[in-house]
Design an enzyme around this catalytic site. Structure first.
Site, PDB file in Angstrom:
ATOM      1  N   HIS A   1      -2.983   6.783   2.042  1.00 28.51           N
ATOM      2  CA  HIS A   1      -3.489   5.795   1.624  1.00 28.51           C
ATOM      3  C   HIS A   1      -4.868   5.084   1.794  1.00 28.51           C
ATOM      4  CE1 HIS A   1      -4.092   1.604   0.680  1.00 28.51           C
ATOM      5  NE2 HIS A   1      -4.001   1.101   1.837  1.00 28.51           N
TER       6      HIS A   1
ATOM      7  N   CYS B   1       0.833  -1.370   0.046  1.00 34.27           N
ATOM      8  CA  CYS B   1       0.204  -0.069   0.099  1.00 34.27           C
ATOM      9  C   CYS B   1       0.843   1.462   0.182  1.00 34.27           C
ATOM     10  CB  CYS B   1      -1.044   0.015   1.354  1.00 34.27           C
ATOM     11  SG  CYS B   1      -1.771  -1.401   1.384  1.00 34.27           S
TER      12      CYS B   1
ATOM     13  N   ASN C   1     -10.277  -0.004  -1.192  1.00 32.56           N
ATOM     14  CA  ASN C   1      -8.651  -0.254  -0.874  1.00 32.56           C
ATOM     15  C   ASN C   1      -8.086  -0.898  -2.065  1.00 32.56           C
ATOM     16  OD1 ASN C   1      -6.241  -1.014  -0.182  1.00 32.56           O
ATOM     17  ND2 ASN C   1      -6.781  -1.430   1.646  1.00 32.56           N
TER      18      ASN C   1
END
EC number: 2.3.1.180
Length: 312
Positions: A238, A113, A268
């Site tokens: 993120h 990430c 995500n």
């Protein structure tokens, strides 16, 4: 030239949209359960005929077009991804081939990430050192391919997509110094492992780490750029979970900044999340050319990397 800048950005998402209602037909969940816990309402899912490098190439082509550049103007391709299926050729080489970029240095960067902000720093360093002239930096992940769609704790989180940036030399620095690091002893808190590989995480551990340990690190990234959090016009964290993004942004103290909340629409998307959300803010005009924006990636490996950039 004294620094580098982001000349242009671009993003791409697959056409298929998976809603919370759709997920309620797959696992024991509901729209209320998902939105109250992670804030996600929809996510884009790539089909079996849409590999990661195709998503990456679409985003990269848009960034090149926005910069007014041809493929031959690029001599470094960096792809941040943790969902590359093949060990070789890597995704960067595949993207270069798709776009017709001749003879570039081509590298994948797997910091999950936090991959895009690591790759952006690497491109900044390479161009300033004279090892590259212009770099194409891409974050792309196909999280749907490493997800257990019977596990309601993880399948509600993920989405697929890509975002890209063109990095080039500049008289005035437009990419600030990176602040990066990791917590290796807690690396198992976020995992993509096994055969076939599957995404898993210790949600509460990640939440506590992100909301308590990361705010001072993000503030220090601002300091390295010679700014305070109040100077920021935008914050792109993120896009892990809205319940992480909102308290983290508040604790950083960026009181005047637009905070990216693309996780609501995109889920995500791992390494894609920061360039995807950043490109959308630029496209929407939510931040203006020259505005200072904090990009801050965190997650897999319990790694983090952040820098302040100037909006293209």
């Amino acid at each position: 030239m004294n620094g580098t800048r982001i000349a242009a950005v671009g993003h791409y998402q697959p056409a298929k949209v998976l809603t919370n209602k759709d997920l309620a037909g797959l696992v024991d969940t509901s729209d209320e359960w998902i939105t109250s816990r992670v804030g996600i309402r929809t996510r884009h899912i790539a089909g079996p005929d849409e590999p990661v490098d195709e998503l990456a190439a679409h985003a990269a082509a848009k960034a090149l077009a926005a910069a007014g550049l041809a493929p031959g103007d690029i001599d470094l391709v960096l792809v941040a991804t943790s969902t590359a299926i093949d060990r070789s050729p890597n995704m960067a080489a595949r993207v270069a081939n798709r776009l017709g970029i001749p003879s570039p240095a081509a590298m994948d960067i797997n910091v999950v990430c936090a991959g895009f902000t690591h790759a952006l720093a690497t491109a900044d360093h390479a161009v300033r050192a004279g090892a590259a002239t212009r770099a194409l930096v891409i974050g792309a992940d196909k999280m749907s391919e490493v997800t257990d769609w019977s596990d309601r704790t993880t399948c509600v989180l993920v989405g697929d997509g890509a975002g890209a940036a063109v990095v080039e030399a500049a008289e005035e620095p437009g990419i600030g110094p990176v602040l990066w690091g990791s917590v290796p002893e807690m690396g198992n808190a976020v995992r993509i492992e096994g055969t076939p590989p599957r995404f898993a995480q210790e949600g509460q551990s990640v939440y506590r780490w992100a909301t308590t340990q990361l705010p001072p690190i993000a503030r220090k990234a601002c300091e390295k750029a010679g700014l305070t959090p109040a100077d920021l016009a935008g914050v792109v964290l993120h896009q892990a979970n809205l319940r992480i993004i909102e308290p983290l942004a508040e604790k950083i103290g960026a009181v005047n900044a637009v905070v990216a909340r693309d996780v609501v629409q995109s889920g995500n998307t791992s390494a894609a999340s920061i360039p995807l959300a950043f490109s959308k803010l630029v496209e929407q005009g939510a931040i203006r050319t020259g505005d200072p924006v904090l990009l801050f990636g965190f997650g897999g490996n319990l790694s983090y990397a952040g820098q302040v950039v100037r909006c293209p």
